[in-house]
Design an enzyme around this catalytic site. Structure first.
Site, PDB file in Angstrom:
ATOM      1  N   ARG A  76     -41.874 -37.740  23.300  1.00  0.00           N
ATOM      2  CA  ARG A  76     -43.225 -38.256  23.531  1.00  0.00           C
ATOM      3  C   ARG A  76     -43.904 -38.647  22.229  1.00  0.00           C
ATOM      4  O   ARG A  76     -43.724 -38.010  21.201  1.00  0.00           O
ATOM      5  CB  ARG A  76     -44.055 -37.248  24.304  1.00  0.00           C
ATOM      6  CG  ARG A  76     -44.128 -35.915  23.674  1.00  0.00           C
ATOM      7  CD  ARG A  76     -43.974 -34.738  24.628  1.00  0.00           C
ATOM      8  NE  ARG A  76     -43.194 -34.946  25.813  1.00  0.00           N
ATOM      9  CZ  ARG A  76     -43.626 -34.639  27.039  1.00  0.00           C
ATOM     10  NH1 ARG A  76     -44.815 -34.160  27.226  1.00  0.00           N
ATOM     11  NH2 ARG A  76     -42.856 -34.804  28.081  1.00  0.00           N
ATOM     12  N   ASP A  87     -52.776 -31.165  24.531  1.00  0.00           N
ATOM     13  CA  ASP A  87     -52.943 -30.148  25.565  1.00  0.00           C
ATOM     14  C   ASP A  87     -54.245 -29.392  25.354  1.00  0.00           C
ATOM     15  O   ASP A  87     -54.510 -28.906  24.250  1.00  0.00           O
ATOM     16  CB  ASP A  87     -51.781 -29.142  25.513  1.00  0.00           C
ATOM     17  CG  ASP A  87     -50.471 -29.738  25.995  1.00  0.00           C
ATOM     18  OD1 ASP A  87     -50.521 -30.649  26.853  1.00  0.00           O
ATOM     19  OD2 ASP A  87     -49.407 -29.301  25.520  1.00  0.00           O
ATOM     20  N   ASP A 104     -48.751 -35.850  22.586  1.00  0.00           N
ATOM     21  CA  ASP A 104     -49.091 -34.920  23.653  1.00  0.00           C
ATOM     22  C   ASP A 104     -50.318 -34.143  23.190  1.00  0.00           C
ATOM     23  O   ASP A 104     -50.292 -33.543  22.111  1.00  0.00           O
ATOM     24  CB  ASP A 104     -47.904 -33.963  23.818  1.00  0.00           C
ATOM     25  CG  ASP A 104     -47.864 -33.307  25.173  1.00  0.00           C
ATOM     26  OD1 ASP A 104     -48.671 -33.662  26.042  1.00  0.00           O
ATOM     27  OD2 ASP A 104     -47.004 -32.422  25.347  1.00  0.00           O
TER      28      ASP A 104
HETATM   29  N1  ROI Z   1     -40.867 -28.935  22.008  1.00  0.00           N
HETATM   30  C1  ROI Z   1     -41.519 -28.759  20.852  1.00  0.00           C
HETATM   31  N2  ROI Z   1     -40.904 -28.129  19.841  1.00  0.00           N
HETATM   32  N3  ROI Z   1     -42.804 -29.183  20.680  1.00  0.00           N
HETATM   33  C2  ROI Z   1     -43.476 -29.807  21.676  1.00  0.00           C
HETATM   34  O1  ROI Z   1     -44.650 -30.185  21.489  1.00  0.00           O
HETATM   35  C3  ROI Z   1     -42.819 -30.009  22.905  1.00  0.00           C
HETATM   36  N4  ROI Z   1     -43.443 -30.617  23.952  1.00  0.00           N
HETATM   37  C4  ROI Z   1     -42.836 -30.799  25.117  1.00  0.00           C
HETATM   38  C5  ROI Z   1     -41.412 -30.378  25.362  1.00  0.00           C
HETATM   39  C6  ROI Z   1     -40.587 -31.603  25.678  1.00  0.00           C
HETATM   40  C7  ROI Z   1     -41.385 -29.396  26.533  1.00  0.00           C
HETATM   41  N5  ROI Z   1     -40.826 -29.741  24.211  1.00  0.00           N
HETATM   42  C8  ROI Z   1     -41.501 -29.554  23.047  1.00  0.00           C
HETATM   43  O2  ROI Z   1     -43.499 -31.367  26.097  1.00  0.00           O
END
Ligand code: ROI
Length: 171
Positions: free
Chosen positions: A94, A99, A97
């Site tokens: 992605r 959150d 992201d």
């Molecule tokens: N893994 C890591 N290390 N950091 C993330 O922000 C992250 N975000 C996700 C998934 C794909 C689950 N794995 C991730 O959405």
């Protein structure tokens, strides 16, 4: 209206991840009725989920906002869109992201939003930046971020040097 302290998790593993995060922080700081209190250091982290994708860069931002949780969620999703986020593969790569990890001391369970974030306690790349921002931080149920960090599986976090973060023009 009173302002609420909120914590946002940031992650990217595409298209210059550190620049994505820096750009996102600039956009968060520019939101209306919202002030950026602090941003955490950024960390390189191994992907959780499918391993055939690049390492992530993760961090967190501390905001103080008069926006409601859902208004803020709308803004976060708009910023993700502006960074070209496409939801192609579940748990896949992605561009950005964002959150909504914590919204004051509120517990929210609605169709669009779960706060505290459901995976928060299991992810060192979320807990460590929160700990950097506010060592005394706790969840609405009283568990501290410090306790959760100690109990959390280690995912080989590497703190990034600030010079590795290229500036990114907002807008
Ligand atoms: N893994 C890591 N290390 N950091 C993330 O922000 C992250 N975000 C996700 C998934 C794909 C689950 N794995 C991730 O959405």
């Amino acid at each position: 209206m009173t302002a609420t302290d909120v914590f946002i998790g940031l992650g990217s593993n595409q298209a210059d991840p550190s620049a994505q995060l820096a750009g996102a922080v600039a956009r968060l700081a520019a939101l209306s009725e919202t002030e950026l209190v602090a941003q955490s250091p950024f960390y390189r982290s191994k992907p959780v989920g499918p391993q055939d994708q690049p390492d992530f860069v993760n961090g967190a931002a501390w905001l103080r906002t008069e926006l409601s949780a859902l208004e803020l969620l709308d803004q976060l999703q708009a910023i993700e869109q502006a960074h070209g986020r496409e939801r192609i593969q579940h748990w896949g790569p992605r561009t950005l992201d964002l959150d909504l990890l914590l919204y004051g001391n509120e517990t929210i369970a609605s169709e669009r939003l779960t706060v505290p974030h459901a995976e928060l306690a299991n992810r060192d790349f979320v807990l460590q930046p929160l700990l950097d921002l506010e060592p005394g931080l706790a969840l609405p149920d009283g568990r501290t971020i410090a306790q959760l960090r100690q109990q959390c599986p280690d995912n080989n976090l590497q703190k990034l040097n600030p010079v590795e973060r290229a500036p990114f023009p907002p807008g």
